[in-house]
Scaffold this motif. Sequence first.
Motif, short mmCIF file in Angstrom:
data_model
loop_
_atom_site.label_atom_id
_atom_site.label_comp_id
_atom_site.label_asym_id
_atom_site.label_seq_id
_atom_site.Cartn_x
_atom_site.Cartn_y
_atom_site.Cartn_z
N LYS A 59 -9.48 9.89 -4.14
CA LYS A 59 -10.03 10.71 -3.06
C LYS A 59 -11.07 9.90 -2.29
O LYS A 59 -11.83 9.15 -2.87
N SER A 60 -11.05 10.07 -0.97
CA SER A 60 -12.03 9.44 -0.10
C SER A 60 -12.64 10.52 0.78
O SER A 60 -11.92 11.35 1.34
N LEU A 118 0.83 -1.21 0.00
CA LEU A 118 0.00 0.00 0.00
C LEU A 118 0.86 1.26 0.00
O LEU A 118 0.52 2.25 -0.66
N SER A 119 1.98 1.22 0.72
CA SER A 119 2.87 2.39 0.71
C SER A 119 3.48 2.59 -0.68
O SER A 119 3.68 3.73 -1.12
N GLU A 151 -7.10 10.98 1.02
CA GLU A 151 -6.54 10.31 -0.15
C GLU A 151 -6.07 8.92 0.26
O GLU A 151 -5.30 8.77 1.20
N VAL A 152 -6.54 7.89 -0.45
CA VAL A 152 -6.21 6.51 -0.11
C VAL A 152 -5.70 5.78 -1.35
O VAL A 152 -5.89 6.23 -2.48
N ALA A 153 -5.04 4.64 -1.14
CA ALA A 153 -4.54 3.83 -2.24
C ALA A 153 -5.71 3.33 -3.10
O ALA A 153 -6.76 2.98 -2.58
N ASP A 154 -5.51 3.32 -4.40
CA ASP A 154 -6.55 2.90 -5.35
C ASP A 154 -6.53 1.38 -5.48
O ASP A 154 -5.76 0.81 -6.26
N ARG A 165 0.96 4.38 -2.84
CA ARG A 165 0.92 5.82 -2.55
C ARG A 165 2.14 6.53 -3.14
O ARG A 165 2.03 7.64 -3.64
N GLN A 209 1.64 7.22 -6.58
CA GLN A 209 0.47 8.08 -6.72
C GLN A 209 -0.71 7.36 -7.35
O GLN A 209 -1.48 7.93 -8.11
N TRP A 210 -0.85 6.07 -7.03
CA TRP A 210 -2.03 5.32 -7.41
C TRP A 210 -3.04 5.53 -6.27
O TRP A 210 -3.26 4.65 -5.45
N THR A 211 -3.63 6.70 -6.22
CA THR A 211 -4.52 7.05 -5.12
C THR A 211 -5.84 7.59 -5.66
O THR A 211 -5.92 7.99 -6.82
#
Length: 115
Positions: free
Chosen positions: A63-64, A52-53, A69-72, A56, A59-61
């Motif tokens: 909006k939540s 997951l890090s 901003e979270v991982a896609d 991020r 920048q595979w994120t």
Amino acid sequence: MTATKSPYLFEGQGSAIDDYLKPKTDNPKQTTNNSKNWGLFDKKNKQHLTLLSQLRTLQWTVKSEKWGEVADLNRLSDFLKSDKSPVNKPLKEMEPKEVSKIIECFKSMVVKRYK
């Protein structure tokens, strides 16, 4: 031989190439290849958190509303289902050695992106 997509005028945000290559669906939350999300992870597994890090960092994120901003995970799911993935399995079903291959793949992608 595969059929090519016809060109169109891009009127959105982000990269026009990413938008062109992304398959169109009626429901944007639905994954493309299968309704099952292969990107679901175990929050207690250190390897999954490392992955997951990496998402991020690349920048595979998305909006939540709740978390910012979270991982896609849908994009991760599509990647795991694709031919580009070294292991074609859902993340939760992978052995630790297989998850390591995915992590190394993403590390390589990070190096290539920021080189």
